[in-house]
Design an enzyme around this catalytic site. Structure first.
Site, mmCIF file in Angstrom:
data_model
loop_
_atom_site.group_PDB
_atom_site.id
_atom_site.type_symbol
_atom_site.label_atom_id
_atom_site.label_comp_id
_atom_site.label_asym_id
_atom_site.label_seq_id
_atom_site.Cartn_x
_atom_site.Cartn_y
_atom_site.Cartn_z
ATOM 1 N N CYS A 236 0.879 -1.277 0.251
ATOM 2 C CA CYS A 236 0.075 -0.144 0.259
ATOM 3 C C CYS A 236 0.998 1.168 0.018
ATOM 4 C CB CYS A 236 -1.192 0.092 1.359
ATOM 5 S SG CYS A 236 -2.332 -1.153 1.036
ATOM 6 N N CYS A 405 14.066 7.893 -6.751
ATOM 7 C CA CYS A 405 12.709 7.682 -6.626
ATOM 8 C C CYS A 405 12.196 7.888 -5.341
ATOM 9 C CB CYS A 405 12.652 6.163 -7.084
ATOM 10 S SG CYS A 405 13.223 5.097 -5.680
#
EC number: 2.7.7.-
Length: 448
Positions: A236, A405
């Site tokens: 998640c 990232c």
């Protein structure tokens, strides 16, 4: 005395956690007697089943024909349900099952409530941030329904404690999000003869199934004998989740649990199924018929190789079985810290460099570093033969190139591909990504 290995220390910690839980249970048993007297005085029974308060509380569901009237409510009160996970799936399932009148609930979760949980984990509040999720859930349930007994286990389910906990309950709700834990829950539940209601959810989608129904239905290993590759599993925190989508799965898990407990399903009528929910673009729920129990299954088949002894003796390493993602794909010399990158771009050399941000477009639009170029790892980097069209027309592959990232995982893979496939000569990955940048360099960059 010889130094203990890391594995020995972890084993001792797990055993101490289990011993601590047992001590808490024994202490709780002493106080339970006085609590029971107080409860009986406040909610005197008007018959052998319920108090007047309970009849009023549960009356609206008892009059529903499909539910099964008084006898089904009695079955709920006598049932013991274990929730493994008190997060996005566990919270709505806990909310509705405790409200429906389940007699005893166990909650196992070693995680603490974080503010990032609150948009979907609806039992927790802002005041709960920093405390164990299972304790936060217990507080809410106690306020919602005083007729429910709640047991908490604020530690991780493991080979060492799984049998002691799972065998105490009638039904298991798997509200976890990692393959290793799912296999552990499945194997122990099958060996203990417990039915599992299993759910999962990510982004705007989710799915639900009932496993090992009364010992005659298929188990998780029947569907998935081999785990998915570690790189294909998205959490998640990485993939994101829309609260109502995963909440809907949790609520349907509660309904399926009620149907199992009240014997709506029987050995004759139960058919293995997989329900799949999609929230976008148009909401839909599809139900697929699944194959039956497999004779060659490693845990529920005719000749099982997964046994109580192999689990309890730690002969099975579930993390190893499911594969471990190597956190260090690159050699150390191909990575730099956020502080090193900060120093570099503020030096005279910084003007002649380029920063590639490989986060998805949606994340890049939330926040970004100045003068960065967004080229998403998935799908662009993964599928592309080159990325020339994304770069300045005068770009030289000898230019100092840095890759970032969110956390420093995808950027390693992108750096590797830039060097090995695209012919870049001077590339470095920024460790910890933009999240680490926010923590150590610029707090105005939001963490999300």
């Amino acid at each position: 005395m010889n130094d203990l290995s890391r594995e020995d220390l972890l084993q001792k910690i797990r055993l101490l956690e289990l011993e601590n839980a047992k001590l808490k249970e024994s202490k709780s048993a002493v106080s339970t007697v006085s609590d029971q007297y107080e409860y009986d005085a406040k909610y005197p029974k008007i018959d052998e089943y319920f108090s007047s308060d309970e009849y009023k509380r549960y009356g609206r569901q008892m009059i529903v024909p499909q539910f099964g009237s008084l006898i089904s409510q009695v079955k709920l009160k006598k049932s013991k349900v274990l929730f493994i996970g008190a997060g996005g799936l566990g919270c709505p399932a806990l909310l509705y099952l405790s409200a429906s009148g389940v007699g005893e609930i166990g909650i196992i979760d070693d995680d603490l409530v974080d503010i990032s949980n609150l948009h979907r984990q609806v039992l927790h509040t802002t005041e709960s941030v920093g405390i164990h999720k299972c304790e936060s859930a217990k507080r809410y349930i106690n306020k919602l329904n005083p007729h429910v007994k709640v047991n908490t286990y604020p530690f991780r389910l493991s080979n060492d404690n799984a049998f002691d906990i799972i065998e105490k309950y009638d039904l298991i709700l798997d509200c976890t999000d990692t393959p290793a834990t799912r296999y552990l829950i499945n194997d122990v539940s099958v060996i203990c003869g417990k039915t599992i209601v299993s759910g999962s959810g990510l982004k705007t989608d989710g799915q639900l199934s009932i496993l090992n129904f009364h010992g005659i239905g298929p188990c998780y290993r029947c569907f998935y004998p081999k785990p998915p590759s570690p790189g294909s599993v998205t959490s998640c925190s990485d993939g994101g989740v829309v609260g109502p989508a995963i909440g809907l799965i949790g609520i349907t898990m509660a309904l399926e649990a009620i149907k199992v407990i009240t014997d709506f399903y029987t050995d004759e009528t139960f058919k293995p199924f997989l329900s799949m929910y999609s929230g976008y673009p148009q909401q839909q729920i599809r139900v697929f018929k699944m194959r039956n129990k497999q004779a060659n299954c490693a845990v529920c088949g005719n000749n099982p190789t997964v046994l109580k002894s192999t689990i309890s003796d730690n002969d099975i390493d579930y993390a190893e079985f499911c594969g471990r993602v190597n956190p260090n794909v690159l050699a150390p010399e191909l990575r730099i810290s956020v502080q090193e990158y900060h120093n570099y771009i503020n030096s005279s050399q910084g003007e002649n460099s380029i920063l590639i941000d490989v986060r998805p477009k949606e994340q890049y639009e939330i926040t970004k570093l100045p003068n960065s170029i967004n080229i998403a790892w998935d799908p662009t980097f993964i599928k592309a033969d080159n990325i020339d069209s994304y770069l300045p027309s005068n770009f030289d592959k000898n230019t100092n190139t840095f890759v970032m990232c969110r956390y420093g995982n995808d950027s390693q893979m992108a750096t590797k591909k830039l060097i090995e496939n695209f012919g870049f000569n001077e590339v470095k990955d920024i460790k910890g990504g933009i999240n680490k940048w926010s923590k150590e360099i610029d707090s105005k960059i939001p963490q999300y």
